[in-house]
Design a protein around this motif. Sequence first.
Motif, short mmCIF file in Angstrom:
data_model
loop_
_atom_site.label_atom_id
_atom_site.label_comp_id
_atom_site.label_asym_id
_atom_site.label_seq_id
_atom_site.Cartn_x
_atom_site.Cartn_y
_atom_site.Cartn_z
N GLN A 70 0.79 -1.18 0.12
CA GLN A 70 -0.01 0.03 -0.16
C GLN A 70 0.91 1.22 -0.13
N VAL A 71 0.30 2.26 -0.39
CA VAL A 71 0.86 3.69 -0.42
C VAL A 71 0.08 4.59 0.38
N LEU A 72 0.90 5.15 1.45
CA LEU A 72 -0.12 6.19 2.43
C LEU A 72 -0.25 7.44 1.70
N THR A 73 -1.52 7.81 1.92
CA THR A 73 -2.11 9.06 1.70
C THR A 73 -1.19 10.42 2.45
N ARG A 74 -1.24 11.30 2.04
CA ARG A 74 -0.75 12.51 2.69
C ARG A 74 -1.45 12.79 4.04
N GLU A 75 -2.74 12.79 4.12
CA GLU A 75 -3.29 12.88 5.29
C GLU A 75 -3.09 11.88 6.41
N ASN A 76 -2.89 10.56 5.78
CA ASN A 76 -2.67 9.55 6.67
C ASN A 76 -1.15 9.82 7.35
N ILE A 77 -0.26 10.30 6.46
CA ILE A 77 1.28 10.51 7.18
C ILE A 77 1.24 11.79 8.19
N VAL A 78 0.24 12.73 7.88
CA VAL A 78 -0.09 13.82 8.84
C VAL A 78 -0.32 13.20 10.17
N ASP A 79 -1.28 12.69 10.23
CA ASP A 79 -2.03 11.94 11.30
C ASP A 79 -0.74 11.29 12.12
N VAL A 80 -0.08 10.41 11.35
CA VAL A 80 1.09 9.37 11.92
C VAL A 80 2.07 10.25 12.63
N ILE A 81 2.24 11.68 12.09
CA ILE A 81 3.39 12.37 12.54
C ILE A 81 2.90 12.84 13.99
N LYS A 82 1.69 13.30 13.84
CA LYS A 82 1.11 13.89 15.13
C LYS A 82 0.98 12.73 16.22
N PHE A 83 0.73 11.54 15.82
CA PHE A 83 0.68 10.46 16.82
C PHE A 83 2.06 10.29 17.43
N ALA A 84 3.08 10.50 16.64
CA ALA A 84 4.39 10.04 17.05
C ALA A 84 4.92 11.18 17.91
N HIS A 85 4.40 12.65 17.65
CA HIS A 85 4.87 13.63 18.41
C HIS A 85 4.16 13.74 19.72
N LYS A 86 2.86 13.36 19.85
CA LYS A 86 2.18 13.37 21.00
C LYS A 86 2.77 12.30 21.86
N HIS A 87 3.30 11.25 21.57
CA HIS A 87 3.90 10.18 22.25
C HIS A 87 5.46 10.29 22.60
N LYS A 88 5.87 11.26 21.65
CA LYS A 88 7.44 11.40 21.98
C LYS A 88 8.20 10.10 21.30
N LEU A 89 7.82 9.66 20.10
CA LEU A 89 8.28 8.27 19.63
C LEU A 89 9.33 8.88 18.35
N LEU A 90 10.23 8.16 18.43
CA LEU A 90 11.23 8.55 17.33
C LEU A 90 10.45 7.85 16.14
#
Lengths: 489, 489
Positions: free
Chosen positions: A242-262
């Motif tokens: 599969q190829v991620l959509t841009r919106e999906n990537i935005v959400d993943v980045i927010k999730f990683a930021h929220k939980h301080k994940l590398l």
Amino acid sequence: MSSSKSNNAAASEKCLSLDNINPQFIELEYAVRGPLVIRAGQIEKELQQGVKKPFDQVIRANIGDCHAMGQKPITFLRQLLALTMDTTLFDSPDYPEDVKKRARIILDGCQGQSVGSYTDSAGIEVIRRQVADFIAKRDGAPCNYEDIYLTGGASPGIKSILSLVRAKVNGKRPGVMVPIPQYPLYSATISEYAMNRVGYYLNEDKNWSLEIPELERAFNESRKTTEPRALVVINPGNPTGQVLTRENIVDVIKFAHKHKLLLLADEVYQANIYAPNSKFYSFKSVAYEMGSPYREMELCSFMSTSKGYLGECGIRGGYMEVINMCPQVKAMLTKSITASLCSTTAGQVAVSALVYPPEKGEPSYEQYIAEKAAVLDALKERAELVYKTFNSFEGFKVNVVQGAMYAFPQIIIPPKAIAAAKAKNMAPDTFYAFELLESTGICIVSGSGFGQREGTYHFRTTILPQTDQLKIMLDKFQTFHAEFMKKYK
Amino acid sequence: MSSSKSNNAAASEKCLSLDNINPQFIELEYAVRGPLVIRAGQIEKELQQGVKKPFDQVIRANIGDCHAMGQKPITFLRQLLALTMDTTLFDSPDYPEDVKKRARIILDGCQGQSVGSYTDSAGIEVIRRQVADFIAKRDGAPCNYEDIYLTGGASPGIKSILSLVRAKVNGKRPGVMVPIPQYPLYSATISEYAMNRVGYYLNEDKNWSLEIPELERAFNESRKTTEPRALVVINPGNPTGQVLTRENIVDVIKFAHKHKLLLLADEVYQANIYAPNSKFYSFKSVAYEMGSPYREMELCSFMSTSKGYLGECGIRGGYMEVINMCPQVKAMLTKSITASLCSTTAGQVAVSALVYPPEKGEPSYEQYIAEKAAVLDALKERAELVYKTFNSFEGFKVNVVQGAMYAFPQIIIPPKAIAAAKAKNMAPDTFYAFELLESTGICIVSGSGFGQREGTYHFRTTILPQTDQLKIMLDKFQTFHAEFMKKYK
């Protein structure tokens, strides 16, 4: 002194036994080169020795090994390699001037003007600068060459980052979030480094989409025993395509930021996009466009010369970009890499070929573009062929192969076959894959090597056999599957 | 998004800080590429920018990087590499038939006849067989190709074996016996893997001899806190340049057997023997000739294409031979290697060039022999030159450079210099090396990077600068040393 003799020596005489070696070595699994592939190698030897089989060759659809399946190398890249190896070829009229120019730039960046010298541990500076230019142009965002490390394929880069985060925190094992299904390098490395794997399921029903509630679930459930430190995203997906959509990537980045994940973005298939509505967005470009605080997040991205249209798996070229890392931590990362001296110069040259190809007007340009298009067009055609054919099989459910080099069909295995597998102490999908291998010579990897939802069965096949070969393979597969279903239904 | 910007981000925002990363990364040291070498790189950039210095170039005598110091590659090897990279060269009349024959054999051993394909994790079978033939001929003892693993230089092989033995035993950390002084790959890897280093001193007064009572002392003293599992011997020695006698090797093998230690024989300098009375004996050949039970001992031996007369450091070729290992343990070792896919094919081709060179009567033979002899003769000349020159310096004590590529002189540093070093919070030998670097551009590595007896001071220099360069370097060194002594005496 041979191995066979050693078998006879009393085990108690040995320094090393299964009881006293690194237990992580025993635990780790790497399905892409596991028992099915070992058996495939034995069958090849048996065929050479004249053993009669219902087929005359093994088709290795188990691993993304492009040239092994007949893909031709890109001439420009091979000429660049040959020129840096044998500098007498600078006098040859058969080598185009633009390739000579590039080879000269690389050699001027080597100590003693030789690819036989060690390079900086992070790689030859001029090639790191070429990579930075390539990324900046791709993303429309700045890229600093000091953030680029040249690596022997993507794997050593991924391993060095995972090794960096492998400290226990608050007495808890560090956790790494990886997709299910995932590429087994991650599970193998997580085992080797005694970390905890925190699996998040991709949603097969929505073309293997990556959903934030599932990330949250996996994160929260892991926290009793684990301190999650890092999030791995493979885009385009392996084994899932599969190829991620841009919106999906935005959400993943927010999730990683929220939980301080590398964030570890495995983007080695970025050039392998087939579906008309799919587009590759790098995690870096999306984070950059999102602005603060996402723009300042630590992010590691991995790239390889083994995939894309080069497919140079054996050369071992790749790079990683490591941004926004605390300088002291980055110094430790660099230090840890120096102890391995440097990655192979051949791989570094291949990276240069990847990121600094011939440009319009240069003598190699037309041939380069034609060869590149031929590879990518053929892959696209095969992605569609594999999808359509498998979808016509009884009990198969396949998602569109939007990108990468694999299909990961779900198969409904009848209860009688599940019982037969159990009798052989095998997972049902592995049983299916072994039956396929023994009766057709087709080598695939069963879904259990990548992970899958309990009670579902899959396999991964590459889309790499040349189109005529692929058609033969799919025909054989169809016949096998029909007989399998007849036998076990 | 650049590194410099990231410096400004609040550290608390970061996922990774020095407090929560792998502590082994912080602990590890790799002096051969440490602060002195980083400073040497800065000085090179300053020179390029026109900064005035008392010298016009940096002489990198810190690392065994042959081509960087002007050594020419062996034509046969580079032609073999170019042919396997660009197969159109098979049509070139400039490439000799024996090289074409060898390239064809290698390509026939590759999937899809391309070095762009993944190889078996242990390497291309036909090259492993060539290695086995080479070893069998060298040792007059059988060698099984299944015991050969092709590795990217010697380092990954050494690391994979150390990783295999890194289990705690009886609750105690595993110990690895390494010489003092030693090559810092060992100390760095032992740190990285959270093992204990058990140092045994080489006897400087007897030309860095390896003495069994000292091995016993080190072994016994370590046992309170450590479970010794492995014994590393570097022969010819790095950084010490000694060559072990056969009698000495016999005693070491008996010691390892007595204490059930896994023997790691680092034999990468086996072709670099200069002293007329020195000869290389492989640990394997000696153990074989000793008969049972030594012949059945587990033994790992490491070899590289970076040293010897090839000096192809950047290509990353090497192999290890692993004999008499319990088959189940060996399977785990192999499995752990598969997760890194394979070593670079360029390195594997270089190994083929090392072990299967042109033979008498073949078209490449004369040139190959002449080039090989030129490299080895020059190294021999320089080994003597370095020894004689340093021995004439006030306060220097140097052993004969019997083999390898280094001298490791002891220097008597005057108390005033020791006080000056202390004021700068530096080890005295590191202070000396920095003074040398800043005033002459000569980059050496101070003895503390390798280990030395408390209160003694050393440095390692390579013997690799071309002879005319080496003479200039030694002249500059002499002037510096005289001034240093005048200043601090």
